[in-house]
Design a protein around this motif. Sequence first.
Motif, PDB file in Angstrom:
ATOM      1  N   UNK A   1       0.843  -1.203   0.000  1.00  0.00           N
ATOM      2  CA  UNK A   1       0.000   0.000   0.000  1.00  0.00           C
ATOM      3  C   UNK A   1       0.870   1.242   0.000  1.00  0.00           C
ATOM      4  N   UNK A   2       0.349   2.310  -0.578  1.00  0.00           N
ATOM      5  CA  UNK A   2       1.038   3.583  -0.556  1.00  0.00           C
ATOM      6  C   UNK A   2       0.533   4.417   0.628  1.00  0.00           C
ATOM      7  N   UNK A   3       1.328   5.410   1.032  1.00  0.00           N
ATOM      8  CA  UNK A   3       0.886   6.318   2.092  1.00  0.00           C
ATOM      9  C   UNK A   3      -0.352   7.083   1.636  1.00  0.00           C
ATOM     10  N   UNK A   4      -1.092   7.552   2.607  1.00  0.00           N
ATOM     11  CA  UNK A   4      -2.311   8.312   2.298  1.00  0.00           C
ATOM     12  C   UNK A   4      -2.002   9.536   1.444  1.00  0.00           C
ATOM     13  N   UNK A   5      -0.880  10.190   1.719  1.00  0.00           N
ATOM     14  CA  UNK A   5      -0.552  11.416   0.977  1.00  0.00           C
ATOM     15  C   UNK A   5       0.232  11.143  -0.307  1.00  0.00           C
ATOM     16  N   UNK A   6       0.364   9.890  -0.687  1.00  0.00           N
ATOM     17  CA  UNK A   6       1.072   9.534  -1.919  1.00  0.00           C
ATOM     18  C   UNK A   6       0.080   9.183  -3.020  1.00  0.00           C
ATOM     19  N   UNK A   7       0.470   9.489  -4.251  1.00  0.00           N
ATOM     20  CA  UNK A   7      -0.318   9.038  -5.395  1.00  0.00           C
ATOM     21  C   UNK A   7       0.237   7.693  -5.885  1.00  0.00           C
ATOM     22  N   UNK A   8      -0.586   6.947  -6.598  1.00  0.00           N
ATOM     23  CA  UNK A   8      -0.160   5.688  -7.217  1.00  0.00           C
ATOM     24  C   UNK A   8      -0.315   5.871  -8.716  1.00  0.00           C
ATOM     25  N   UNK A   9       0.823   5.976  -9.407  1.00  0.00           N
ATOM     26  CA  UNK A   9       0.792   6.311 -10.830  1.00  0.00           C
ATOM     27  C   UNK A   9       1.365   5.165 -11.663  1.00  0.00           C
ATOM     28  N   UNK A  10       1.838   5.477 -12.858  1.00  0.00           N
ATOM     29  CA  UNK A  10       2.432   4.467 -13.742  1.00  0.00           C
ATOM     30  C   UNK A  10       1.411   3.437 -14.191  1.00  0.00           C
ATOM     31  N   UNK A  11       1.780   2.161 -14.080  1.00  0.00           N
ATOM     32  CA  UNK A  11       0.882   1.088 -14.516  1.00  0.00           C
ATOM     33  C   UNK A  11      -0.062   0.644 -13.410  1.00  0.00           C
ATOM     34  N   UNK A  12       0.073   1.248 -12.217  1.00  0.00           N
ATOM     35  CA  UNK A  12      -0.861   0.946 -11.133  1.00  0.00           C
ATOM     36  C   UNK A  12      -0.373  -0.137 -10.190  1.00  0.00           C
ATOM     37  N   UNK A  13      -1.133  -0.315  -9.106  1.00  0.00           N
ATOM     38  CA  UNK A  13      -0.798  -1.311  -8.089  1.00  0.00           C
ATOM     39  C   UNK A  13      -1.686  -2.544  -8.268  1.00  0.00           C
ATOM     40  N   UNK A  14      -1.100  -3.739  -8.304  1.00  0.00           N
ATOM     41  CA  UNK A  14      -1.928  -4.954  -8.411  1.00  0.00           C
ATOM     42  C   UNK A  14      -2.832  -5.111  -7.186  1.00  0.00           C
ATOM     43  N   UNK A  15      -4.051  -5.559  -7.436  1.00  0.00           N
ATOM     44  CA  UNK A  15      -4.988  -5.819  -6.346  1.00  0.00           C
ATOM     45  C   UNK A  15      -5.939  -6.938  -6.732  1.00  0.00           C
ATOM     46  N   UNK A  16      -6.524  -7.546  -5.723  1.00  0.00           N
ATOM     47  CA  UNK A  16      -7.643  -8.466  -5.911  1.00  0.00           C
ATOM     48  C   UNK A  16      -8.806  -7.917  -5.089  1.00  0.00           C
ATOM     49  N   UNK A  17      -9.972  -7.827  -5.687  1.00  0.00           N
ATOM     50  CA  UNK A  17     -11.163  -7.399  -4.951  1.00  0.00           C
ATOM     51  C   UNK A  17     -11.996  -8.630  -4.632  1.00  0.00           C
ATOM     52  N   UNK A  18     -12.306  -8.787  -3.352  1.00  0.00           N
ATOM     53  CA  UNK A  18     -13.131  -9.893  -2.880  1.00  0.00           C
ATOM     54  C   UNK A  18     -14.558  -9.396  -2.687  1.00  0.00           C
ATOM     55  N   UNK A  19     -15.492 -10.003  -3.403  1.00  0.00           N
ATOM     56  CA  UNK A  19     -16.899  -9.628  -3.323  1.00  0.00           C
ATOM     57  C   UNK A  19     -17.600 -10.588  -2.377  1.00  0.00           C
ATOM     58  N   UNK A  20     -18.082 -10.071  -1.259  1.00  0.00           N
ATOM     59  CA  UNK A  20     -18.691 -10.918  -0.236  1.00  0.00           C
ATOM     60  C   UNK A  20     -20.194 -11.073  -0.449  1.00  0.00           C
ATOM     61  N   UNK A  21     -20.656 -12.303  -0.369  1.00  0.00           N
ATOM     62  CA  UNK A  21     -22.076 -12.665  -0.482  1.00  0.00           C
ATOM     63  C   UNK A  21     -22.746 -12.088  -1.737  1.00  0.00           C
TER      64      UNK A  21
END
Length: 412
Positions: free
Chosen positions: A230-250
């Motif tokens: 994770x990046x700091x709250x005051x940081x931006x996430x640029x370039x190609x982005x940060x990998x993530x998985x979103x879990x959809x509950x129920x």
Amino acid sequence: MDIIQEVEAILGYGDTCNHCLGRFFGKRSFGLTNEERGRALRVAHELATNEPHHEPDPESCWICGGELSRTEEWAKRVVEAVDGIEFETFLIGTKVPPLVAESEEMVWSDLSLRDPEPLKAEMNREVGKAVSAISGKTADLKKPDVVAILDLGEGTVEVQVNPVFFVGRYLKYERGIPQTHWDCRACRGAGCEKCNFTGKQYADSVEELIGRPAIEAFNAANAVLHGAGREDIDARMLGSGRPFVLEIEEPRKRSVDLAALEAEINREAAGRVEVHLEGWADRKMVQSLKSDKAHKKYRILVEIDGSVTPDEFRAALDQLKGVTIRQRTPNRVAHRRADKVRERQVLDIECTGSVDGRYWVEVVGEAGLYIKELVSGDNGRTQPSLAQILGRTASVVSLDVVLVKTANEYGE
């Protein structure tokens, strides 16, 4: 004791339906249901003892109380319970009252039976077959979309909807947004004047900006973001982005068009967060994402207290390149992180320009390298640091993450 003697001993405990009689020998022979096996054993016993044929009343069975003769009824309850939920695969589970489980286990132990099948196993199988016949859905023992739990004591069906996962990368263009939801520190999520009764420390998060459209699309209860760091709250996430998985509950809906969902997320979060969705994922991918330590490239703007020539500045950066940094947990995160010393390497660092006496720097570091402290030294908690090498106070004015790559992508 031969099998006829075992049957006679079992029947001596009380009225026993054919299902339960057959279950005591459930792992013997093939191609028979437990009911067929039980009926055959009963007839064999009657022939051996010259007794008249007796067809038992399932309702009077001292073990299952007739539940095994009501599998069709249970199947209809399951189909009613999952009405309105989209799924292709399912699994049946059964909660057996403790007294029932103890009763059949007592018989197994008393008679040293070697091949019994538990009541819950037959209920799971037979109700599952009936549900499949009614609904056209497929039973799946490993990764079912839904699990229906039959509570024999209460006569109820509990439905558990298993989550859906998808993978992608996110970019964060706005500073001041945390990656995930934070409960208000004052009320711990209950809602108070300080948080305007929202229960939140921050009005929005990357998790919520991505999750809200996803929850609506999947008609789900919640969405949880799993990021590669994770990046700091005051940081931006640029370039190609940060990998993530979103879990959809129920999720009550599962066949969602990810391309359409991507467009909707980007429309609603325009200018703040952007996503590129790459496909479906599973729980294993979450674990892999968390365990695969990603290297990150940062672009920072550094301010020095006092004058430093570009040559001096670049020479100081060269002393950090390839060096292993010892970092005690920074003061700014000590309230929520274990206080210990971590060793992380600066893989690359260089000055890319200057503006108004400040210097632009690009840093590639191992996962877990604290960049702000690499510059400031954090009152000696990080060594070596840029401030220590220069002998002057140094600080990060702005920080952007411009690249996140897993160890595999680096060829390690």
